[in-house]
Design a protein around this motif. Sequence first.
Motif, PDB file in Angstrom:
ATOM      1  N   LEU A 115     -81.021  12.080  -8.143  1.00 19.60           N
ATOM      2  CA  LEU A 115     -80.591  12.531  -6.816  1.00 19.60           C
ATOM      3  C   LEU A 115     -79.269  13.293  -6.870  1.00 19.60           C
ATOM      4  CD1 LEU A 115     -81.355   9.344  -4.674  1.00 19.60           C
ATOM      5  CD2 LEU A 115     -82.753  11.408  -4.898  1.00 19.60           C
ATOM      6  N   GLY A 116     -78.694  13.415  -8.055  1.00 19.14           N
ATOM      7  CA  GLY A 116     -77.388  14.044  -8.178  1.00 19.14           C
ATOM      8  C   GLY A 116     -76.253  13.062  -8.279  1.00 19.14           C
ATOM      9  N   SER A 117     -76.561  11.794  -8.554  1.00 21.28           N
ATOM     10  CA  SER A 117     -75.547  10.747  -8.754  1.00 21.28           C
ATOM     11  C   SER A 117     -74.619  10.559  -7.559  1.00 21.28           C
ATOM     12  CB  SER A 117     -74.715  11.040 -10.020  1.00 21.28           C
ATOM     13  OG  SER A 117     -75.542  11.317 -11.119  1.00 21.28           O
ATOM     14  N   PRO A 118     -75.142  10.508  -6.336  1.00 20.21           N
ATOM     15  CA  PRO A 118     -74.252  10.390  -5.174  1.00 20.21           C
ATOM     16  C   PRO A 118     -73.435   9.113  -5.145  1.00 20.21           C
ATOM     17  CG  PRO A 118     -76.545  10.047  -4.528  1.00 20.21           C
ATOM     18  CD  PRO A 118     -76.571  10.550  -5.935  1.00 20.21           C
ATOM     19  N   SER A 119     -74.009   7.993  -5.618  1.00 20.19           N
ATOM     20  CA  SER A 119     -73.256   6.733  -5.574  1.00 20.19           C
ATOM     21  C   SER A 119     -72.636   6.368  -6.912  1.00 20.19           C
ATOM     22  CB  SER A 119     -74.169   5.595  -5.095  1.00 20.19           C
ATOM     23  OG  SER A 119     -75.119   5.254  -6.083  1.00 20.19           O
ATOM     24  N   SER A 120     -73.068   7.006  -7.986  1.00 15.73           N
ATOM     25  CA  SER A 120     -72.581   6.619  -9.316  1.00 15.73           C
ATOM     26  C   SER A 120     -71.597   7.620  -9.918  1.00 15.73           C
ATOM     27  CB  SER A 120     -73.758   6.445 -10.285  1.00 15.73           C
ATOM     28  OG  SER A 120     -74.461   7.659 -10.459  1.00 15.73           O
ATOM     29  N   ARG A 121     -71.390   8.727  -9.251  1.00 11.69           N
ATOM     30  CA  ARG A 121     -70.531   9.769  -9.818  1.00 11.69           C
ATOM     31  C   ARG A 121     -69.148   9.242 -10.203  1.00 11.69           C
ATOM     32  NH1 ARG A 121     -70.215  15.773  -8.548  1.00 11.69           N
ATOM     33  NH2 ARG A 121     -68.336  16.421  -9.652  1.00 11.69           N
ATOM     34  N   SER A 122     -68.483   8.565  -9.284  1.00  9.84           N
ATOM     35  CA  SER A 122     -67.133   8.075  -9.577  1.00  9.84           C
ATOM     36  C   SER A 122     -67.157   7.038 -10.691  1.00  9.84           C
ATOM     37  CB  SER A 122     -66.486   7.495  -8.323  1.00  9.84           C
ATOM     38  OG  SER A 122     -67.241   6.410  -7.818  1.00  9.84           O
ATOM     39  N   LEU A 123     -68.227   6.252 -10.757  1.00 14.88           N
ATOM     40  CA  LEU A 123     -68.377   5.259 -11.816  1.00 14.88           C
ATOM     41  C   LEU A 123     -68.505   5.947 -13.172  1.00 14.88           C
ATOM     42  CD1 LEU A 123     -68.800   2.226 -12.493  1.00 14.88           C
ATOM     43  CD2 LEU A 123     -71.246   2.602 -12.090  1.00 14.88           C
TER      44      LEU A 123
ATOM     45  N   THR B 245     -80.496  -7.228 -22.277  1.00 13.36           N
ATOM     46  CA  THR B 245     -79.900  -8.514 -22.666  1.00 13.36           C
ATOM     47  C   THR B 245     -80.580  -9.065 -23.909  1.00 13.36           C
ATOM     48  OG1 THR B 245     -79.325  -8.977 -20.362  1.00 13.36           O
ATOM     49  CG2 THR B 245     -79.384 -10.849 -21.875  1.00 13.36           C
ATOM     50  N   ALA B 246     -81.903  -8.906 -23.981  1.00 12.40           N
ATOM     51  CA  ALA B 246     -82.633  -9.383 -25.152  1.00 12.40           C
ATOM     52  C   ALA B 246     -82.221  -8.636 -26.416  1.00 12.40           C
ATOM     53  CB  ALA B 246     -84.138  -9.222 -24.915  1.00 12.40           C
ATOM     54  N   ARG B 247     -81.957  -7.347 -26.295  1.00 13.26           N
ATOM     55  CA  ARG B 247     -81.603  -6.571 -27.483  1.00 13.26           C
ATOM     56  C   ARG B 247     -80.123  -6.703 -27.856  1.00 13.26           C
ATOM     57  NH1 ARG B 247     -85.614  -7.507 -27.954  1.00 13.26           N
ATOM     58  NH2 ARG B 247     -87.498  -6.477 -27.168  1.00 13.26           N
ATOM     59  N   LEU B 248     -79.246  -6.832 -26.861  1.00 16.03           N
ATOM     60  CA  LEU B 248     -77.805  -6.819 -27.111  1.00 16.03           C
ATOM     61  C   LEU B 248     -77.185  -8.211 -27.155  1.00 16.03           C
ATOM     62  CD1 LEU B 248     -76.887  -3.865 -24.714  1.00 16.03           C
ATOM     63  CD2 LEU B 248     -77.229  -3.755 -27.192  1.00 16.03           C
ATOM     64  N   GLY B 249     -77.888  -9.177 -26.614  1.00 16.04           N
ATOM     65  CA  GLY B 249     -77.397 -10.552 -26.648  1.00 16.04           C
ATOM     66  C   GLY B 249     -76.465 -10.916 -25.516  1.00 16.04           C
ATOM     67  N   VAL B 250     -76.133  -9.965 -24.648  1.00 17.05           N
ATOM     68  CA  VAL B 250     -75.258 -10.238 -23.511  1.00 17.05           C
ATOM     69  C   VAL B 250     -75.798  -9.494 -22.291  1.00 17.05           C
ATOM     70  CG1 VAL B 250     -73.162 -10.655 -24.849  1.00 17.05           C
ATOM     71  CG2 VAL B 250     -73.735  -8.322 -24.154  1.00 17.05           C
ATOM     72  N   PRO B 251     -75.613 -10.070 -21.099  1.00 12.49           N
ATOM     73  CA  PRO B 251     -76.095  -9.394 -19.888  1.00 12.49           C
ATOM     74  C   PRO B 251     -75.110  -8.331 -19.428  1.00 12.49           C
ATOM     75  CG  PRO B 251     -75.114 -11.487 -19.303  1.00 12.49           C
ATOM     76  CD  PRO B 251     -75.076 -11.414 -20.810  1.00 12.49           C
ATOM     77  N   PRO B 252     -75.561  -7.396 -18.602  1.00 12.89           N
ATOM     78  CA  PRO B 252     -74.668  -6.369 -18.068  1.00 12.89           C
ATOM     79  C   PRO B 252     -74.012  -6.815 -16.770  1.00 12.89           C
ATOM     80  CG  PRO B 252     -76.880  -5.911 -17.334  1.00 12.89           C
ATOM     81  CD  PRO B 252     -76.968  -7.169 -18.173  1.00 12.89           C
ATOM     82  N   GLU B 253     -73.028  -6.060 -16.351  1.00 16.17           N
ATOM     83  CA  GLU B 253     -72.554  -6.150 -14.972  1.00 16.17           C
ATOM     84  C   GLU B 253     -73.552  -5.395 -14.094  1.00 16.17           C
ATOM     85  OE1 GLU B 253     -68.198  -5.233 -14.524  1.00 16.17           O
ATOM     86  OE2 GLU B 253     -68.520  -4.620 -16.616  1.00 16.17           O
ATOM     87  N   ARG B 254     -73.862  -5.972 -12.971  1.00 16.93           N
ATOM     88  CA  ARG B 254     -74.751  -5.314 -12.020  1.00 16.93           C
ATOM     89  C   ARG B 254     -73.889  -4.758 -10.897  1.00 16.93           C
ATOM     90  NH1 ARG B 254     -77.559  -7.107  -7.435  1.00 16.93           N
ATOM     91  NH2 ARG B 254     -79.588  -6.079  -7.092  1.00 16.93           N
ATOM     92  N   ILE B 255     -73.881  -3.449 -10.765  1.00 13.38           N
ATOM     93  CA  ILE B 255     -72.999  -2.767  -9.817  1.00 13.38           C
ATOM     94  C   ILE B 255     -73.857  -2.106  -8.747  1.00 13.38           C
ATOM     95  CG2 ILE B 255     -71.189  -1.035  -9.549  1.00 13.38           C
ATOM     96  CD1 ILE B 255     -70.694  -1.379 -12.612  1.00 13.38           C
ATOM     97  N   VAL B 256     -73.719  -2.545  -7.517  1.00 13.41           N
ATOM     98  CA  VAL B 256     -74.498  -1.989  -6.413  1.00 13.41           C
ATOM     99  C   VAL B 256     -73.570  -1.166  -5.524  1.00 13.41           C
ATOM    100  CG1 VAL B 256     -76.005  -2.478  -4.446  1.00 13.41           C
ATOM    101  CG2 VAL B 256     -76.095  -3.940  -6.487  1.00 13.41           C
ATOM    102  N   VAL B 257     -73.877   0.111  -5.396  1.00 18.59           N
ATOM    103  CA  VAL B 257     -73.081   1.027  -4.577  1.00 18.59           C
ATOM    104  C   VAL B 257     -74.038   1.717  -3.601  1.00 18.59           C
ATOM    105  CG1 VAL B 257     -71.481   2.969  -4.559  1.00 18.59           C
ATOM    106  CG2 VAL B 257     -71.547   1.423  -6.537  1.00 18.59           C
ATOM    107  N   GLU B 258     -73.756   1.558  -2.312  1.00 18.74           N
ATOM    108  CA  GLU B 258     -74.597   2.161  -1.274  1.00 18.74           C
ATOM    109  C   GLU B 258     -76.068   1.772  -1.457  1.00 18.74           C
ATOM    110  OE1 GLU B 258     -73.823   6.338  -1.438  1.00 18.74           O
ATOM    111  OE2 GLU B 258     -71.681   6.101  -1.054  1.00 18.74           O
ATOM    112  N   GLY B 259     -76.282   0.541  -1.879  1.00 18.24           N
ATOM    113  CA  GLY B 259     -77.635   0.032  -2.043  1.00 18.24           C
ATOM    114  C   GLY B 259     -78.303   0.407  -3.350  1.00 18.24           C
TER     115      GLY B 259
END
Length: 393
Positions: A142-150, A48-62
Motif C-alpha cells: 500500500l506504500g507503507s503508510p503505517s510502517s514508513r516511520s518504523l 520463532t521456530a527458526r530463530l528461537g525467539v519471538p518478535p515484537e508485535r507492533i500494531v500501527v493504525e490496525g
Amino acid sequence: MTASPVGHMTAVLPQMIADLETLVCCESPSADLDAVATSAAVVTELGTARLGVPPERIVVEGRTHLRWRLGDAPSRVLLLGHHDTVWPIGSLARHPFSVVDGVVSGPGCFDMKAGLVMAFHAVAALPDPSGVTILITGDEELGSPSSRSLVEEEASACVAALVLEASADGGALKTARKGVSLYHVTAHGRAAHAGLEPERGVSTTLELAHQVLTVSALPDAERGTSVTPTVLTSGHTTNTVPDAGRFAVDVRVRDTAEQSRVDRAMRALRPVLSGARLEITGGPNRPPLEHGSSAGLLARAITLAGRLGLPEPVGAAVGGASDGNLTAGVGTPTLDGLGAVGGGAHADDEHVVVAELPGRTALLAALTDDLLTDPPPRTGARRAGPVFQGDRP
C-alpha cells in the motif's frame, strides 16, 4: 555457519519449501486488516521456530508489523521484508501452492514470502546473530503508510539494510530504484446546462485537458524521468458543463534533483480558463535508491559469492519502488532484491525457482555475517531533497 554454507542450505531446502508453503497458504491482502493480523501470527510462529525467539508485535493504525532484535548488541544490520501481498482472499483457490519441475507457484511466493523464509534460515545459520534486526511489515504493497516511520527509524540505527524483495530479471540484485512522486491536479469550474447556455459554464474537462498536456511535457527521457497523467475524472452528467474534476500523476525519477524539479513544476501549474481554479495535492513519496547507496554492498556480495563458489552477482536499476527507497533515503547503505529468483510478481504466473534458493540464502547469510564483523561507514544523515509524504507508490 557450517563449513559448506551452500551445502547446509541445500540440506535444509525441504524445510524452506515447507515454510514457504505455510506462508503462501495464509492469504494476506494488504487492505484486509484481519487477514494481515492472521498472517502476522503465522509469520511469528514460523520465525520463532527458526530463530528461537519471538518478535515484537507492533500494531500501527490496525496494521500488524513484526520486529526481531536479536542478541544484546545494538542493531547494526537490518533485514527488511513484508508479509502483505496484492492478492485478494480467494486467490489460492485459483492459484494453489504447488511445486512442479523445480518451480514454486502460488500467490505471493515471489513477492515476497520466499524472501521471509530466506531471512529466517540465513539468520538461523549465523554463528552469532547479535546485532541483527529483522523487520517484517504488513503494508508495503500500500506504500507503507503505517510502517514508513518504523522502517526509517530502524534503518537509521543500522550500518546497512538488506532488502528481501525478489530479484530483478535473471536473479540480478536491485542496486537502484527510481524515486516516486504522486500528485492529484484538481480543477474547480462553474456548472451550466450544456445545451441551453454552455457559455455560462467553466468546464473542468477543458481545463484539465490543458493541464494534462502541460504535465505531459515534464518528462526527461535522458535523465530517466517519467511524468505520467493517469486516472482522470470530470463532471457528473452528460448534459452539464462540468464544474469539478481531477487527474492523477505518477512521477518516477533517478535522482532527487529531478524529483525537486518536477515538484516545482507541478506546484507552478496555473489555470488556463478564466474562472477556473486549480488545487495541487500530493508530492514526493519515496526518494530514489541511487547506485551510490548500494555500490559498497554489491562489491561485498561479489567477493562473498566468489568465496562460496556462486556466480558473480550483478546489479540492476529498476523503476518500481520498495522500502529500500526509504532506508536509502535516511542515509543507510542499502542492497535490494536479495530475495527469491523467479518472476511474475503480482501476476498469474508468479513463481520461484527452487534451485536458486540455497545459494541465495547462503549469500544472504554470508553478507549479514560480514557486515556484523566488518561494518561499513555510514553517512548518518538523510539526503537533502524534497519532503517525502505517504501514499501508495
